[in-house]
Design an enzyme around this catalytic site. Structure first.
Site, PDB file in Angstrom:
ATOM      1  N   SER A 105       0.834  -1.187   0.000  1.00  0.00           N
ATOM      2  CA  SER A 105       0.000   0.000   0.000  1.00  0.00           C
ATOM      3  C   SER A 105       0.882   1.257   0.000  1.00  0.00           C
ATOM      4  O   SER A 105       1.670   1.447  -0.934  1.00  0.00           O
ATOM      5  CB  SER A 105      -0.953  -0.043   1.208  1.00  0.00           C
ATOM      6  N   ASP A 238      -9.657  -6.125  -3.816  1.00  0.00           N
ATOM      7  CA  ASP A 238      -9.157  -4.971  -3.067  1.00  0.00           C
ATOM      8  C   ASP A 238     -10.147  -3.815  -3.161  1.00  0.00           C
ATOM      9  O   ASP A 238     -10.460  -3.334  -4.250  1.00  0.00           O
ATOM     10  CB  ASP A 238      -7.799  -4.548  -3.637  1.00  0.00           C
ATOM     11  N   HIS A 266      -7.228  -6.190   0.334  1.00  0.00           N
ATOM     12  CA  HIS A 266      -6.100  -5.255   0.281  1.00  0.00           C
ATOM     13  C   HIS A 266      -4.833  -5.783   0.926  1.00  0.00           C
ATOM     14  O   HIS A 266      -3.770  -5.196   0.747  1.00  0.00           O
ATOM     15  CB  HIS A 266      -6.524  -3.944   0.965  1.00  0.00           C
TER      16      HIS A 266
END
Length: 307
Positions: A105, A238, A266
């Site tokens: 991320s 996600d 995610h």
């Protein structure tokens, strides 16, 4: 080297003082270095399921970013460049000169910036549900960039801190597990009851996200990643950053490898740790670490600009 604080599972949690501030990190194993970089609101614990198996063949270092986990807040600069420089300083302080970067991320965006700023230190690049590859991002994160978000988070983080464990226990009693995305978000959100950590979180969010989405993008420099092995991992489900960002990046980086996990959100390393480790180990075994000299990096930039 950092001082040991306590053992946890098969790795140690240590603290290194950098620029007068404590930085906490998990470390395990011996061999080539894997630097695991967590995402927004996360901690090194986002990697705890994969550290032990990866440490069978590598030195695994998983830090808490400034203002996250047990690391002290930074000096107010939470830009991608400053966070990348901080990780460079940590590696140097630990006596490490090169590493394979594995970023999740926000950590993926930091890993790409690290590779841009310090290419001679990067052996491979692994992007996991990475930020910095397109504007789309969850409305929740866009909302955190709004004025007044601090007041709202201060008023509600305590609820998340108390409710998160209760939800997990209630579901486990009926034989169910809470979705890993939800569990990690609740845990990270609950930590924002602390004003300093809340300020660090908001500073980090606002450095990379605006009301229209992500405002820091590496898309115009993806061609530079051709000089090193690249693995892209994403969850097909996600809801934070869409999987097509990974597919687009794969198309723009010749030689890159893309793995999309079905029925995963995610956090692939949390939701499907065994598959994540197997794919990462296979990638490490099948690729040679890059060795990029500054003159080679300069030539790559000059050739592209002249084209």
């Amino acid at each position: 080297m950092g001082t040991g604080t306590r053992p946890m599972s098969a790795f140690e949690v240590k603290t290194e003082t950098l620029h007068g501030r404590p930085v906490t990190y998990a470390v395990a194993g011996e061999g080539p270095v894997l630097l695991l970089i967590h995402g927004m609101g996360g901690t090194f614990e986002n990697w705890q399921e994969v550290i032990e198996p990866l440490a069978r063949t590598h030195t695994v270092i998983a830090p808490d970013l400034p203002g996250h986990g047990a690391s002290a807040p930074g000096g107010g600069d939470y830009s991608i460049g400053a966070l990348a420089a901080g990780l460079r300083d940590l590696l140097v302080a630990l006596g490490e000169q090169r590493a394979t970067l594995v970023g999740h991320s926000l950590g993926g965006g930091i890993a790409m910036q690290f590779a841009y700023q310090f290419p001679e230190m990067v052996e491979r690049l692994v992007l996991v549900s990475s930020g910095g590859l397109g504007p789309e991002v969850s409305p929740v994160l866009r909302a955190a960039s709004l004025p007044g978000a601090d007041i709202f988070i201060a008023a509600t983080a305590d609820i998340g801190q108390r409710v998160g464990p209760l939800v997990g226990r209630a579901l486990s009693k009926v034989g169910l597990r809470p979705n890993a995305d939800v569990a990690e978000v609740l845990r990270g959100y609950g930590s924002l009851t602390d004003p300093a950590r809340r300020a660090a979180f908001l500073g980090t969010v606002r450095a990379v996200i605006g009301t229209s989405g992500q405002r820091v993008a590496a898309t115009d420099r993806l061609y530079l990643a051709e000089s090193m092995p690249v693995l892209i991992v994403w969850g097909a489900s996600d809801s934070i950053i869409p999987a097509h960002h990974g597919e687009d990046a794969h198309d723009h980086i010749p030689g890159s490898r893309l793995e999309v996990f079905a029925d995963v959100g995610h956090l692939p390393q949390v939701e499907a740790p065994l598959r994540f480790v197997l794919i990462l180990e296979e990638f490490l075994a099948e690729t040679k670490p890059a060795k990029i000299a500054q003159k080679d990096w300069n030539a790559l930039l000059q050739a592209r600009d002249a084209a």
